[in-house]
Design an enzyme around this catalytic site. Structure first.
Site, PDB file in Angstrom:
ATOM      1  N   SER A  94       0.814  -1.226   0.000  1.00  0.00           N
ATOM      2  CA  SER A  94       0.000   0.000   0.000  1.00  0.00           C
ATOM      3  C   SER A  94       0.832   1.253   0.000  1.00  0.00           C
ATOM      4  CB  SER A  94      -0.870   0.049   1.251  1.00  0.00           C
ATOM      5  OG  SER A  94      -1.475  -1.163   1.478  1.00  0.00           O
ATOM      6  N   THR A 196      -1.449   1.738   4.531  1.00  0.00           N
ATOM      7  CA  THR A 196      -1.019   3.138   4.416  1.00  0.00           C
ATOM      8  C   THR A 196      -0.527   3.649   5.757  1.00  0.00           C
ATOM      9  OG1 THR A 196      -2.506   3.696   2.639  1.00  0.00           O
ATOM     10  CG2 THR A 196      -1.907   5.494   4.113  1.00  0.00           C
ATOM     11  N   THR A 214       1.340   6.828   0.858  1.00  0.00           N
ATOM     12  CA  THR A 214       0.541   5.708   0.352  1.00  0.00           C
ATOM     13  C   THR A 214       0.678   5.554  -1.152  1.00  0.00           C
ATOM     14  OG1 THR A 214      -1.714   4.793   0.339  1.00  0.00           O
ATOM     15  CG2 THR A 214      -1.529   7.120  -0.107  1.00  0.00           C
ATOM     16  N   ARG A 224      -6.323   9.251 -10.061  1.00  0.00           N
ATOM     17  CA  ARG A 224      -7.026   9.426  -8.775  1.00  0.00           C
ATOM     18  C   ARG A 224      -6.043   9.866  -7.679  1.00  0.00           C
ATOM     19  NH1 ARG A 224      -6.725   7.010  -3.353  1.00  0.00           N
ATOM     20  NH2 ARG A 224      -8.810   7.009  -2.477  1.00  0.00           N
ATOM     21  N   ASP A 227      -6.916  10.959  -0.005  1.00  0.00           N
ATOM     22  CA  ASP A 227      -6.837  11.903   1.113  1.00  0.00           C
ATOM     23  C   ASP A 227      -5.401  12.121   1.606  1.00  0.00           C
ATOM     24  OD1 ASP A 227      -6.961   9.112   1.905  1.00  0.00           O
ATOM     25  OD2 ASP A 227      -6.911   9.840   3.974  1.00  0.00           O
ATOM     26  N   GLY A 248      -7.717   4.305   5.187  1.00  0.00           N
ATOM     27  CA  GLY A 248      -8.984   3.738   4.718  1.00  0.00           C
ATOM     28  C   GLY A 248      -9.414   4.417   3.426  1.00  0.00           C
TER      29      GLY A 248
HETATM   30  N1  ASP Z   1      -6.392   6.577   2.426  1.00  0.00           N
HETATM   31  C1  ASP Z   1      -5.669   5.993   1.320  1.00  0.00           C
HETATM   32  C2  ASP Z   1      -6.289   6.436   0.031  1.00  0.00           C
HETATM   33  O1  ASP Z   1      -7.493   6.537  -0.049  1.00  0.00           O
HETATM   34  C3  ASP Z   1      -5.637   4.517   1.338  1.00  0.00           C
HETATM   35  C4  ASP Z   1      -5.425   3.849   2.669  1.00  0.00           C
HETATM   36  O2  ASP Z   1      -5.319   4.453   3.693  1.00  0.00           O
HETATM   37  O3  ASP Z   1      -5.376   2.660   2.707  1.00  0.00           O
HETATM   38  O4  ASP Z   1      -5.568   6.593  -0.926  1.00  0.00           O
END
Ligand code: ASP
Length: 334
Positions: A94, A196, A214, A224, A227, A248
Site C-alpha cells: 500500500s 497506508t 501511500t 485518482r 486523502d 482507509g
Molecule cells: N487513504 C488511502 C487512500 O485513499 C488509502 C489507505 O489508507 O489505505 O488513498
C-alpha cells in the site's frame, strides 16, 4: 452593506477590548477571544514524551522514528524516517515500492508532511520515486508551494537528486494481472488491502509533526488522488493542540476533511479518543447500507495523550512511548 460590515467590525473590536480588559490585556495580545476560549490548557510537560503513533502494524517504522526521538531529534525528522520504512518495503503493498498499481498498471504515490510551525509539503500522483515523503519534505522546505502533482512533482524530485526507478514489484504485477481478469473495483480499505502509514510524533521539546504516505487504493482510476497528500484530510498538525492522521477509503476522509476535524474537535476540548470517535461517526452516519468500507484515525494531543478509532473491526495502530512499544487494536463501530 458597507455600513453593516462596519458595524459588525466595531462590535467585534468592542468585545475584544472588553475581553482584553477582563483578562489583563498584555499577556493575551495577539490571541483572539475565540482562540482562547477554544484552545484547551495543555501542560507544558507532556505526559508521554517523546511518543510516536502510526496507523496499522508499522512497528519497524515506529522503531526508526523512535531512534530519532530518543536521540533528541525533531518530531519532523522522526516521522520522515518512519514513513520511509514502508516506502522501501516491497512487502508493503500500500506504500511506495511494491504498492499495488492503478487499473492501468501505474504505481502512483501520494504523501504529505507537516511540522510544528504549520509548514506543510505534499506530492500527489507521483510516479517512479521510491520516497515520496522525502520529496514532500523538499516541497515544504525548498519551494514556495505546498503541493506538487504528477509530472511537475517528478521533475522537481529529479532536480532534487531523487532517482527514477520502477516501483511495480513482480508480486504487485502478478496481483494486478490477476485483478484484470475480473476488473472488479472494491474500495473497502481494510487491513487485507491497506497498510497506508500515517505517523505522528511528539519530540522531547514537546513539538509535534506528522507524515502520511501511500500508493492509494489498489486499482484506482488513473489520476485518482486520495486523502493522504491533502493537508487536513489525510493528516494535520497544529502544534497548539495536536495532530491526526487517517487511513482507509480516502474519498470519505476527503469529504469530511477528517484529520483537520479531529484536531479541531480536540481544540474544543475532546480527548484524542473522543475526537477520533466523532470524526469516524460523521462518516459512518452517512454510509449507504451497501457501502462496506473502512476508515480509521489516529490522534495525538499536545499532552501526549492519544486515541484511535475506526468504522470496522481490524484497524490497528502502533504506539511507542516511554515504557510501551506495542501494537494495539483500535476500537470500532461495527
Ligand atoms: N487513504 C488511502 C487512500 O485513499 C488509502 C489507505 O489508507 O489505505 O488513498
Amino acid at each position: 452593506m458597507l455600513l453593516l460590515t462596519k458595524v459588525v467590525k466595531l462590535n467585534l473590536l468592542d468585545s475584544r477590548r472588553k475581553f482584553l480588559k477582563l483578562f489583563g490585556g498584555t499577556a493575551l495580545v495577539g490571541l483572539s477571544p475565540v482562540q482562547l476560549a477554544c484552545t484547551p490548557n495543555y501542560n507544558k510537560d507532556a505526559l508521554n514524551k517523546p511518543l510516536v503513533i502510526a496507523t496499522w502494524n508499522n512497528y519497524k517504522a515506529n522503531e526508526a522514528a523512535w531512534e530519532v526521538l530518543q536521540n533528541g531529534g525533531s518530531a519532523l525528522d522522526a516521522v520522515e524516517a518512519g514513513a520511509r520504512i514502508p516506502e522501501a518495503d516491497p512487502n508493503d503493498q500500500s506504500v511506495g515500492y511494491g504498492g499495488l498499481p492503478d487499473r492501468e498498471g501505474n504505481v502512483s504515490l501520494d504523501a504529505c508532511i507537516m511540522d510544528h510551525l504549520g509548514n506543510a509539503g505534499s506530492v500527489c500522483y507521483l510516479k517512479n520515486i521510491k520516497h515520496p515523503i522525502s520529496v514532500a519534505r523538499k516541497v515544504m522546505e525548498e519551494t514556495p508551494h505546498v503541493i506538487l502533482a504528477g509530472d511537475g512533482a517528478l521533475a522537481f524530485a529529479l532536480e532534487q537528486g531523487f532517482e527514477k526507478e520502477n516501483l511495480l514489484s513482480d508480486q504487485a504485477k502478478e496481483k494486478w494481472l490477476d485483478w484484470l481478469k475480473e476488473k472488479n473495483y472494491r474500495p473497502e480499505g481494510n487491513r487485507d488491502q491497506h497498510d497506508t502509514i500515517g505517523i505522528l510524533a511528539i519530540d522531547q521539546k514537546g513539538n509535534l509533526a506528522g507524515a502520511c504516505t501511500t500508493s492509494g487504493m489498489a486499482y484506482k482510476m488513473q489520476g485518482r488522488v486520495g486523502d493522504s497528500p491533502i493537508i487536513g484530510a489525510g493528516m494535520f498538525v497544529d502544534n497548539e493542540v495536536g495532530a491526526a492522521a487517517a487511513t482507509g477509503v480516502g474519498e470519505k476522509v476527503l469529504t469530511t476533511l477528517g484529520s483537520f476535524l479531529v484536531v479541531e474537535l480536540m481544540r474544543q476540548g475532546k480527548s484524542p479518543q473522543e475526537a477520533c470517535e466523532e470524526a469516524v461517526s460523521r462518516i459512518h452516519r452517512k454510509l449507504k447500507s451497501e457501502e462496506n468500507i473502512q476508515v480509521g484515525y489516529v490522534a495525538l494531543d499536545k499532552n501526549g495523550r492519544f486515541g484511535a478509532h475506526s468504522i470496522q473491526k481490524g484497524f490497528e495502530y502502533t504506539l511507542f512511548k516511554p515504557e510501551t512499544k506495542t501494537k494495539f487494536a483500535a476500537s470500532f463501530i461495527q
